[in-house]
Write a protein that holds these residues in place. Sequence first.
Motif, PDB file in Angstrom:
ATOM      1  N   TYR A  71     -13.957  -1.527  -3.891  1.00 14.67           N
ATOM      2  CA  TYR A  71     -13.384  -1.253  -2.592  1.00 14.67           C
ATOM      3  C   TYR A  71     -13.318  -1.348  -1.630  1.00 14.67           C
ATOM      4  O   TYR A  71     -14.121  -2.927  -1.733  1.00 14.67           O
ATOM      5  CB  TYR A  71     -14.785   0.576  -2.403  1.00 14.67           C
ATOM      6  CG  TYR A  71     -15.637  -0.085  -2.040  1.00 14.67           C
ATOM      7  CD1 TYR A  71     -16.431   0.337  -1.119  1.00 14.67           C
ATOM      8  CD2 TYR A  71     -17.020  -0.472  -3.532  1.00 14.67           C
ATOM      9  CE1 TYR A  71     -17.832  -0.471  -0.889  1.00 14.67           C
ATOM     10  CE2 TYR A  71     -17.931  -0.606  -2.930  1.00 14.67           C
ATOM     11  CZ  TYR A  71     -18.547  -0.391  -1.751  1.00 14.67           C
ATOM     12  OH  TYR A  71     -19.940  -0.998  -2.116  1.00 14.67           O
ATOM     13  N   GLN A  74     -11.008   0.322   5.657  1.00 17.82           N
ATOM     14  CA  GLN A  74     -10.400   0.628   6.077  1.00 17.82           C
ATOM     15  C   GLN A  74     -10.309   1.702   7.503  1.00 17.82           C
ATOM     16  O   GLN A  74     -11.543   1.757   7.352  1.00 17.82           O
ATOM     17  CB  GLN A  74      -9.543   1.180   5.593  1.00 17.82           C
ATOM     18  CG  GLN A  74      -8.924  -0.131   4.724  1.00 17.82           C
ATOM     19  CD  GLN A  74      -7.865   0.138   3.430  1.00 17.82           C
ATOM     20  OE1 GLN A  74      -7.294   0.945   3.752  1.00 17.82           O
ATOM     21  NE2 GLN A  74      -7.009  -1.370   2.526  1.00 17.82           N
ATOM     22  N   TYR A  83     -13.321   4.399   6.828  1.00 21.84           N
ATOM     23  CA  TYR A  83     -12.914   5.082   5.589  1.00 21.84           C
ATOM     24  C   TYR A  83     -13.114   3.926   4.337  1.00 21.84           C
ATOM     25  O   TYR A  83     -13.761   3.282   4.677  1.00 21.84           O
ATOM     26  CB  TYR A  83     -11.640   6.252   5.302  1.00 21.84           C
ATOM     27  CG  TYR A  83     -10.705   5.614   5.089  1.00 21.84           C
ATOM     28  CD1 TYR A  83     -10.205   5.300   4.085  1.00 21.84           C
ATOM     29  CD2 TYR A  83      -9.739   5.435   6.061  1.00 21.84           C
ATOM     30  CE1 TYR A  83      -8.978   4.860   3.507  1.00 21.84           C
ATOM     31  CE2 TYR A  83      -8.633   4.621   5.919  1.00 21.84           C
ATOM     32  CZ  TYR A  83      -8.280   4.131   4.620  1.00 21.84           C
ATOM     33  OH  TYR A  83      -6.484   3.692   4.112  1.00 21.84           O
ATOM     34  N   TYR A  85     -11.996   2.802   1.131  1.00 26.96           N
ATOM     35  CA  TYR A  85     -10.895   2.918   0.008  1.00 26.96           C
ATOM     36  C   TYR A  85     -11.013   2.351  -1.780  1.00 26.96           C
ATOM     37  O   TYR A  85     -11.528   1.154  -0.933  1.00 26.96           O
ATOM     38  CB  TYR A  85      -9.531   2.259   0.644  1.00 26.96           C
ATOM     39  CG  TYR A  85      -8.266   2.315   0.206  1.00 26.96           C
ATOM     40  CD1 TYR A  85      -7.567   3.489  -1.315  1.00 26.96           C
ATOM     41  CD2 TYR A  85      -8.202   1.140  -1.072  1.00 26.96           C
ATOM     42  CE1 TYR A  85      -6.099   3.944  -1.470  1.00 26.96           C
ATOM     43  CE2 TYR A  85      -7.170   0.954  -2.031  1.00 26.96           C
ATOM     44  CZ  TYR A  85      -6.284   2.718  -1.829  1.00 26.96           C
ATOM     45  OH  TYR A  85      -5.255   2.519  -2.999  1.00 26.96           O
ATOM     46  N   ASP A  87     -10.124   0.620  -4.276  1.00 22.04           N
ATOM     47  CA  ASP A  87      -9.106   0.004  -4.896  1.00 22.04           C
ATOM     48  C   ASP A  87      -8.834   0.197  -6.253  1.00 22.04           C
ATOM     49  O   ASP A  87      -7.606   0.428  -7.065  1.00 22.04           O
ATOM     50  CB  ASP A  87      -9.135  -0.929  -4.526  1.00 22.04           C
ATOM     51  CG  ASP A  87      -7.760  -2.158  -5.019  1.00 22.04           C
ATOM     52  OD1 ASP A  87      -6.747  -1.302  -4.477  1.00 22.04           O
ATOM     53  OD2 ASP A  87      -7.605  -2.954  -6.030  1.00 22.04           O
ATOM     54  N   GLN A 121     -10.698   7.584  -0.263  1.00 20.97           N
ATOM     55  CA  GLN A 121      -9.851   7.517  -0.746  1.00 20.97           C
ATOM     56  C   GLN A 121      -9.235   6.932  -1.377  1.00 20.97           C
ATOM     57  O   GLN A 121      -9.764   5.696  -1.603  1.00 20.97           O
ATOM     58  CB  GLN A 121      -9.352   7.342   0.607  1.00 20.97           C
ATOM     59  CG  GLN A 121      -8.890   8.354   1.986  1.00 20.97           C
ATOM     60  CD  GLN A 121      -8.198   8.484   2.495  1.00 20.97           C
ATOM     61  OE1 GLN A 121      -7.089   7.526   3.211  1.00 20.97           O
ATOM     62  NE2 GLN A 121      -8.050   8.250   4.282  1.00 20.97           N
ATOM     63  N   TRP A 122      -9.205   7.471  -2.033  1.00 20.39           N
ATOM     64  CA  TRP A 122      -7.568   6.598  -3.586  1.00 20.39           C
ATOM     65  C   TRP A 122      -6.248   7.219  -4.164  1.00 20.39           C
ATOM     66  O   TRP A 122      -6.711   7.929  -3.660  1.00 20.39           O
ATOM     67  CB  TRP A 122      -9.344   6.296  -4.563  1.00 20.39           C
ATOM     68  CG  TRP A 122      -8.986   7.301  -5.695  1.00 20.39           C
ATOM     69  CD1 TRP A 122      -8.590   8.456  -6.042  1.00 20.39           C
ATOM     70  CD2 TRP A 122     -10.031   8.716  -4.714  1.00 20.39           C
ATOM     71  NE1 TRP A 122      -9.303   8.966  -7.571  1.00 20.39           N
ATOM     72  CE2 TRP A 122     -10.346   9.351  -6.205  1.00 20.39           C
ATOM     73  CE3 TRP A 122     -11.215   8.354  -3.868  1.00 20.39           C
ATOM     74  CZ2 TRP A 122     -10.879  10.996  -5.992  1.00 20.39           C
ATOM     75  CZ3 TRP A 122     -12.131   9.293  -3.532  1.00 20.39           C
ATOM     76  CH2 TRP A 122     -11.949  10.525  -4.874  1.00 20.39           C
TER      77      TRP A 122
END
Length: 154
Positions: A71, A74, A83, A85, A87, A121-122
């Motif tokens: 992660y 970002q 936040y 992200y 990955d 988020q992902w």
Amino acid sequence: MESEKVKIRFAQVTDVASIIELCKAHAIYEKAEYSKKGKANQISKDIFSSNPKLYCLVVENNIEIIAYATYMKQYATWDAAEYIYMDCLYVKEKHRSKGIGEELINRIKQEGANLGCNIVQWQTPNFNKRAIKFYTRIGANCKSKERFFLNISK
């Protein structure tokens, strides 16, 4: 996590080869191509520098590393906020459905809060129905978008 004794921890330099193997397995699972060429040096640089681009958590049992998640922090312009992200998140097949993925996400949420973020988020391929079912079960919401890739010539 049920039945299997595992430990979640930040990756160490000695884990890079295992991370590369998990990346390869993850790419195959998502029906993508993957080349190991040059990855060990680049991943080591990006995770273990004094100002890392990427954070990596691994899950180990007494024998091997069985899962990983990466992660990064970002920025979302619309929210005017940073936040996390996520990955990658991958658990070896024989270790799935034991709560490991959920524990990894919970740890990322905790680390994200430590970094001052309040959302993770992902993305996952739309054919990965098992992951979509899992993400929905843990309370995640989906926002449908198409992801585009544009190569930059060097």
